[in-house]
Enzyme design. Structure first.
Site, PDB file in Angstrom:
ATOM      1  N   ILE A  14       0.885  -1.182  -0.052  1.00  6.79           N
ATOM      2  CA  ILE A  14       0.143  -0.100  -0.027  1.00  6.79           C
ATOM      3  C   ILE A  14       0.875   1.156   0.073  1.00  6.79           C
ATOM      4  CG2 ILE A  14      -0.218   0.308   2.630  1.00  6.79           C
ATOM      5  CD1 ILE A  14      -3.036   0.786  -0.142  1.00  6.79           C
ATOM      6  N   ARG A  37      10.385  -3.771   8.661  1.00  2.45           N
ATOM      7  CA  ARG A  37      11.483  -5.138   8.783  1.00  2.45           C
ATOM      8  C   ARG A  37      11.802  -5.353   7.669  1.00  2.45           C
ATOM      9  NH1 ARG A  37       7.368  -9.497  11.400  1.00  2.45           N
ATOM     10  NH2 ARG A  37       5.942  -8.393   9.849  1.00  2.45           N
ATOM     11  N   LYS A  90      -6.025   2.719   7.321  1.00  3.12           N
ATOM     12  CA  LYS A  90      -7.175   2.343   7.764  1.00  3.12           C
ATOM     13  C   LYS A  90      -7.211   0.748   7.785  1.00  3.12           C
ATOM     14  CE  LYS A  90      -8.494  -0.006   3.799  1.00  3.12           C
ATOM     15  NZ  LYS A  90      -8.922  -1.600   3.931  1.00  3.12           N
ATOM     16  N   ASP A 168     -11.577  -5.838   5.965  1.00  2.00           N
ATOM     17  CA  ASP A 168     -10.497  -5.111   5.482  1.00  2.00           C
ATOM     18  C   ASP A 168     -11.135  -4.314   4.238  1.00  2.00           C
ATOM     19  OD1 ASP A 168      -7.409  -4.271   5.518  1.00  2.00           O
ATOM     20  OD2 ASP A 168      -7.639  -5.118   3.668  1.00  2.00           O
TER      21      ASP A 168
END
Length: 308
Positions: A14, A37, A90, A168
């Site tokens: 994203i 990471r 979000k 989601d």
């Protein structure tokens, strides 16, 4: 004014698809650091943790948190405690209580907290809201169906507790619904379908109504292949309104009113700059509240195992 010195935490799909282009096109921001990471951004100092980044780059003014929601609260507290404004991808968190705690913390420190809902900034959403404000709404139907294998390949976090599963994408529909309807709605019933090997649902059927009895029904499904469906339909006294393609296209009685290109994330960063400048926050939790209600009220159904 000099640009807001921005850092990103969680460099994944994203961020590459949406955040980086939006930031590059907004002169109010300068990306000066990342923490992740695995992912990095060419030419930008990278750190393996938010703690290391905040210690090494004290000049950061604001942080965009783009990691999975289960890990967002701790990172947000660290950023706020360090005096940074915070942009929350979000959903803003895995639970309502943790986001409410962040709201209190940001307020106590005079910092801006942004619970971002990108679908509210789809190009036809405001026109839809204006149309519905002047119409008598008889019923509303939301159909939000997509292929999880296409949009979230091999992303295990979305199937874990707190990852929301089909909510989601479904929360995008709820973020639009809560913005365009003239009156608040509340959940009256729900059915959630869980794969037998997953902790989050793959489909959901939701029933809402408002205080006047308006019925709003929503169907979310992550198993749709082929053409994807992100539509909201409303029967009104002025004709059938259809908000299509996730909020990009508006038709009324089959006549196209608006059909425009996506500008969601550039709009989000314009809004983030605006609330920082104004010294305020933007933290509407209505979409996440409806998801929490669905998990509380929903009947659980089990379906066959899901494998990527």
């Amino acid at each position: 004014m000099s640009p807001i010195k921005l850092a990103i935490v969680g460099v994944g799909k994203i961020v590459r698809d949406q955040h980086l282009p939006a930031i590059a096109g907004n002169g109010n921001f300068e990306l000066i650091a990342t923490a992740s990471r695995h992912g990095t951004v060419d030419g930008v100092p990278a750190y393996s943790s938010i703690e290391a980044m905040l210690e090494a780059v004290p000049a950061i003014d604001a942080v965009s948190l783009c990691m999975p929601p289960q890990y967002r609260y701790d990172a947000a507290r660290k950023a706020l405690d360090a005096g940074k404004h915070v942009f929350l991808e979000k959903p803003p968190g895995a639970t309502l209580s943790e986001v409410q705690d962040l709201i209190r913390l940001a307020d106590s420190k005079g910092l801006s907290l942004f619970a971002s809902w990108h679908s509210r900034y789809a190009p036809a959403v405001e026109a839809t809201r204006a149309f519905l404000a002047g119409a008598a709404i008889r019923s509303v139907e939301i159909i939000w169906k997509e292929d999880v294998r296409h949009w979230h390949p091999n992303q295990e976090w979305i199937w874990q507790a707190g990852g929301l599963g089909v909510f989601d994408p479904g929360i995008n529909a709820l973020s639009i619904m809560t913005h365009i309807l003239p009156n608040p709605v509340f959940l009256t019933g729900a059915e959630l379908t869980f794969p037998e090997n997953r902790d989050a649902p793959i489909a959901a059927s939701l029933a809402f109504r408002d205080q006047a009895g308006l019925a709003v029904n929503a169907e979310f499904d992550w198993r749709q292949t082929g053409k994807q469906t992100w539509d909201i339909r409303a029967e009104t006294d002025k004709g059938l309104m259809v908000l299509e393609s996730g909020g990009s296209k508006l038709t009324i009685d089959g006549r196209e009113q608006l059909n425009a290109a996506d500008d969601e994330y550039p709009s989000l960063y314009r809004r983030f700059a605006e609330i920082i400048s104004a010294g305020r926050s933007d933290t509407d939790l209505a979409p996440l509240t409806h998801v929490a209600d669905a998990f509380m009220l929903g009947k659980r159904r089990v379906t066959e195992a899901f494998h990527d």
